[in-house]
Design an enzyme around this catalytic site. Structure first.
Site, PDB file in Angstrom:
ATOM      1  N   GLY A   1     -11.497   4.008   0.741  1.00 59.00           N
ATOM      2  CA  GLY A   1     -12.597   4.609   1.455  1.00 59.00           C
ATOM      3  C   GLY A   1     -13.890   3.963   1.591  1.00 59.00           C
ATOM      4  O   GLY A   1     -14.926   4.640   1.838  1.00 59.00           O
TER       5      GLY A   1
ATOM      6  N   ASP B   1       0.890  -1.379  -0.082  1.00 63.98           N
ATOM      7  CA  ASP B   1      -0.125  -0.071   0.009  1.00 63.98           C
ATOM      8  C   ASP B   1       0.863   1.424   0.076  1.00 63.98           C
ATOM      9  O   ASP B   1       2.057   1.170  -0.070  1.00 63.98           O
ATOM     10  CB  ASP B   1      -0.786  -0.033   1.204  1.00 63.98           C
ATOM     11  CG  ASP B   1      -0.265  -0.064   2.773  1.00 63.98           C
ATOM     12  OD1 ASP B   1       0.972   0.072   2.563  1.00 63.98           O
ATOM     13  OD2 ASP B   1      -0.726  -0.088   3.498  1.00 63.98           O
TER      14      ASP B   1
ATOM     15  N   HIS C   1      -6.060 -21.960  10.167  1.00 60.58           N
ATOM     16  CA  HIS C   1      -7.407 -22.175   9.489  1.00 60.58           C
ATOM     17  C   HIS C   1      -8.271 -21.227   9.074  1.00 60.58           C
ATOM     18  O   HIS C   1      -8.762 -21.234   7.893  1.00 60.58           O
ATOM     19  CB  HIS C   1      -8.169 -22.808  10.771  1.00 60.58           C
ATOM     20  CG  HIS C   1      -9.700 -22.972  10.557  1.00 60.58           C
ATOM     21  ND1 HIS C   1     -10.205 -23.807   9.928  1.00 60.58           N
ATOM     22  CD2 HIS C   1     -10.521 -21.869  10.968  1.00 60.58           C
ATOM     23  CE1 HIS C   1     -11.602 -23.480   9.958  1.00 60.58           C
ATOM     24  NE2 HIS C   1     -11.845 -22.312  10.339  1.00 60.58           N
TER      25      HIS C   1
ATOM     26  N   GLN D   1     -11.416   7.414  -4.755  1.00 66.67           N
ATOM     27  CA  GLN D   1     -11.903   7.770  -3.489  1.00 66.67           C
ATOM     28  C   GLN D   1     -13.109   8.365  -3.831  1.00 66.67           C
ATOM     29  O   GLN D   1     -13.867   8.307  -4.652  1.00 66.67           O
ATOM     30  CB  GLN D   1     -11.031   8.846  -2.600  1.00 66.67           C
ATOM     31  CG  GLN D   1      -9.664   7.974  -2.286  1.00 66.67           C
ATOM     32  CD  GLN D   1      -9.821   7.098  -1.123  1.00 66.67           C
ATOM     33  OE1 GLN D   1     -11.210   7.126  -0.520  1.00 66.67           O
ATOM     34  NE2 GLN D   1      -9.106   6.339  -0.641  1.00 66.67           N
TER      35      GLN D   1
ATOM     36  N   GLY E   1      -0.379   5.889   3.215  1.00 63.17           N
ATOM     37  CA  GLY E   1      -1.531   6.774   3.278  1.00 63.17           C
ATOM     38  C   GLY E   1      -2.533   6.547   4.454  1.00 63.17           C
ATOM     39  O   GLY E   1      -2.822   7.157   5.407  1.00 63.17           O
TER      40      GLY E   1
ATOM     41  N   ASP F   1      -2.720   8.237  -1.048  1.00 60.29           N
ATOM     42  CA  ASP F   1      -3.952   8.732  -1.222  1.00 60.29           C
ATOM     43  C   ASP F   1      -4.340   9.029   0.061  1.00 60.29           C
ATOM     44  O   ASP F   1      -3.865   8.891   0.995  1.00 60.29           O
ATOM     45  CB  ASP F   1      -5.192   7.857  -1.823  1.00 60.29           C
ATOM     46  CG  ASP F   1      -5.294   6.713  -0.966  1.00 60.29           C
ATOM     47  OD1 ASP F   1      -4.183   6.292  -0.565  1.00 60.29           O
ATOM     48  OD2 ASP F   1      -6.257   5.960  -0.792  1.00 60.29           O
TER      49      ASP F   1
HETATM   50 ZN   LIG Z   1      -9.744 -25.694   8.968  1.00 59.51          ZN
END
Ligand SMILES: [Zn+2]
Length: 375
Positions: free
Chosen positions: A216, A92, A335, A189, A95, A146
């Protein structure tokens, strides 16, 4: 290299089946991306992520910028080598964390001044700086810098912030240039205002990014509003480019996103709730610490094919949590990641066979959500 191949559109919805090719491997979409905030998907070794068939992971620029810092990752030869993950990585822009985690920030046209949440030191991020950091990290998919505005926000606030995000996207693109091997996505956005969403999408599409994120959303608004805005927004995005919905990682939100034409999603939630002892199951969420599981020697989910459900009981995992044993966190994480990765595989199969809605209805019926649940 970066390539998106749309394989097919589902007959009854906007759901799509696709394939993204990067230098570090191929990603089948729609996909859920596990989050490795600080260059680790918490408690997981990379070979375990591979065993779970995680096809791409996400890392956070803000966190890695503050610690260990870009110099160390540069010396290591980039993020893939530093963390020993040879599959695709998405980073990312920093921001989101600047706006949600740090204190004393000053937003100007140039960028954002903030204080590190770790040691209070003064830092600065701008479109150019975010690109520079992501280039050093060497991620396969990078994001434009952003502002993810809070919900609710006024029309004027969102308008200013969304227009600035478009100007910042242009600066990101200029800095990034035509660099090979790292694809830069734009982020739409516009908050919960349709005309601003449309404007933001049109601004970014005109810049011709190889992929687009919808930012957003899933920021505290009701699910029905999220669905409405997302449905509206994806219509303005090119069909031959991947679309990424940021911050979504529960079964219901994933179904709703895919139905509206989303190809990629990420969220810390599955691994975070795992560490608190909450497990996804085909019959809804299970809170493993509950006393009723004390003598329950069934697997967490009898329909799950993961290693944990094949080998360990609810009573045992509950015991691990109550005794503060690290293995409990690991088993719950394995899991939950398996559950979402398998769910996306099943969703892809349902799109391939044009039975997405039937699959979704069947899932909801067992999972115990009704479709218009507000949370
Ligand atoms: Zn599982």
């Amino acid at each position: 290299m970066f390539q998106f191949k749309k394989i097919k559109e589902e007959k009854n919805t906007k759901a799509r089946l696709g394939e993204i090719t990067t230098d570090h491997g191929v990603i089948e979409t729609p996909i859920f991306m596990p989050v490795g905030t600080k260059a680790t998907v918490k408690t997981m070794k990379v070979d375990e992520l591979k065993d779970l068939k995680a096809q791409i992971i996400l890392a956070n620029t803000y966190h890695l910028f503050l610690r260990p810092g870009t110099e160390i990752i540069k010396e290591a030869g980039g993020l893939h080598r530093f963390m020993n993950w040879d599959g695709p990585i998405l980073t990312d822009s920093g921001g989101f964390q600047v706006f949600s985690l740090s204190k004393i920030r000053k937003i100007t046209e140039e960028g954002v001044e903030f204080r590190s949440h770790i040691d209070g030191s003064k830092k600065f991020l701008s479109p150019e700086k975010s690109m520079e950091i992501q280039h050093i990290l060497g991620s396969d998919i990078m994001m434009c810098f952003d502002e993810c505005a809070p919900y609710p926000s006024s029309y004027d606030y969102i308008k200013n912030s969304s227009e600035r995000t478009s100007r910042w996207a242009k600066r990101c693109k200029d800095y990034h240039g035509d660099r090979e091997g790292q694809a830069l996505f734009g982020i739409v956005q516009g908050g919960m205002y349709k005309d601003l969403r449309k404007q933001s999408a049109e601004d970014l599409v005109a810049m011709d990014f190889p992929g687009y994120a919808v930012g957003g959303l899933s920021v505290g608004e009701p699910l029905s509003l999220m669905k409405e805005i997302l449905d509206y927004t994806t219509d303005f995005l090119p069909k031959d480019k991947p679309r990424y919905l940021m911050g979504v990682g529960t079964p219901d939100y994933l179904f709703e996103a895919v139905e509206r034409g989303i190809d990629m999603a990420d969220c810390v939630l599955p691994t975070r709730i795992a560490r608190n002892g909450t497990l996804f199951t085909s019959r809804g969420r299970l809170v493993i610490k509950n006393a009723k599981y004390k003598r329950d020697f069934n697997p967490p989910d009898s329909e799950c094919s993961c290693e944990v459900c094949q080998n360990y009981s609810r009573a045992y995992i509950r015991h691990l949590f109550n005794a503060d044993e690290i293995l409990g966190l690991r088993l719950a994480t394995i899991h939950n990641l398996h559950f979402l990765i398998q769910l996306m595989e099943d969703i892809r199969a349902s799109i391939r066979e044009d039975r997405f809605l039937e699959f979704k209805d069947d899932f909801y019926q067992k999972y115990g959500y009704n479709k218009d649940r507000e949370d």
